[in-house]
Design a protein around this motif. Structure first.
Motif, short mmCIF file in Angstrom:
data_model
loop_
_atom_site.label_atom_id
_atom_site.label_comp_id
_atom_site.label_asym_id
_atom_site.label_seq_id
_atom_site.Cartn_x
_atom_site.Cartn_y
_atom_site.Cartn_z
N LEU A 48 35.83 33.43 76.44
CA LEU A 48 34.41 33.16 76.84
C LEU A 48 33.36 33.98 75.82
N LEU A 56 40.11 33.59 86.22
CA LEU A 56 39.81 33.80 84.86
C LEU A 56 41.05 34.74 84.26
N SER A 61 33.69 32.83 85.53
CA SER A 61 33.08 32.96 84.17
C SER A 61 31.77 33.43 84.19
N PHE A 116 34.94 26.25 81.38
CA PHE A 116 34.06 27.36 81.85
C PHE A 116 33.08 26.77 82.57
N ALA A 132 38.70 35.22 79.25
CA ALA A 132 37.63 36.08 79.36
C ALA A 132 37.09 36.32 77.88
#
Length: 189
Positions: free
Chosen positions: A124, A116, A73, A64, A121
């Motif tokens: 993240l 992404l 991101s 990321f 995601a």
């Protein structure tokens, strides 16, 4: 089986369908629904026509932080934060809505994959919740970008304001340039 459990199961199936259509991996489906692994496998095969991809989920925060993934991101996490703060949604619903908005902004080429994925995601957001990642404000443009939480980010400059020398020089860009140079010249009309 009571009526409530039928509705709940139907909602779980609908959630799984939406997640699969957005590109969720099996581990994400197992984590976010109460459906059995067998049921999820059948549903995935029914919707996609193939078995779900195998392998581990992303587990490192470093992906990321690299140049292009960081931009994507950062866009996603800012959308996600906004939805959580202003739309009173959370959890997987916030991830899905933020991801759909992210996809509207980046519009991958036909047949192309977004930088992404939904699984990245979701990962993240989990890294943010576990306080492994955070955002820092770029000292030049004022945008908020994904950074390692424990890094020193006092005078942070984002990847857009300070592009690496190899930025944009992907294999596809080289192939496109080679294809354009090998094409026969256009004849005058």
């Amino acid at each position: 089986m009571t009526k409530k459990s039928v509705v709940t199961e139907a909602q779980e199936i609908q959630l799984a369908i939406e997640l699969i259509n957005l590109g969720a991996r099996l581990q994400l489906l197992e984590s976010e629904t109460t459906l059995s692994r067998e049921r999820l496998l059948k549903l995935y095969k029914e919707l996609k026509g193939v078995s779900p991809p195998k392998g581990m989920l992303p587990f490192s925060t470093d992906w990321f932080i690299t140049w292009q993934p960081n931009i994507h991101s950062s866009l996603f996490i800012n959308i996600h934060k906004y939805l959580v703060e202003h739309a009173q949604i959370s959890g997987i619903e916030a991830v899905m809505k933020a991801y759909k908005l992210y996809l509207e902004q980046v519009e991958p080429e036909a047949g192309g994959e977004p930088v992404l994925s939904l699984t990245r995601a979701w990962t993240l957001v989990r890294f943010f919740e576990s306080r492994m990642l955070d955002t820092a404000t770029c000292s030049k443009c004022g945008g908020d970008f994904v950074v390692h939480r424990l890094d020193l980010n006092k005078d942070y400059v984002c990847g857009l304001c300070h592009m690496p020398s190899r930025a944009g020089k992907t294999k596809k860009a080289k192939e496109d340039a080679a294809a354009a140079s090998s094409a026969p010249p256009a004849l005058p009309a």
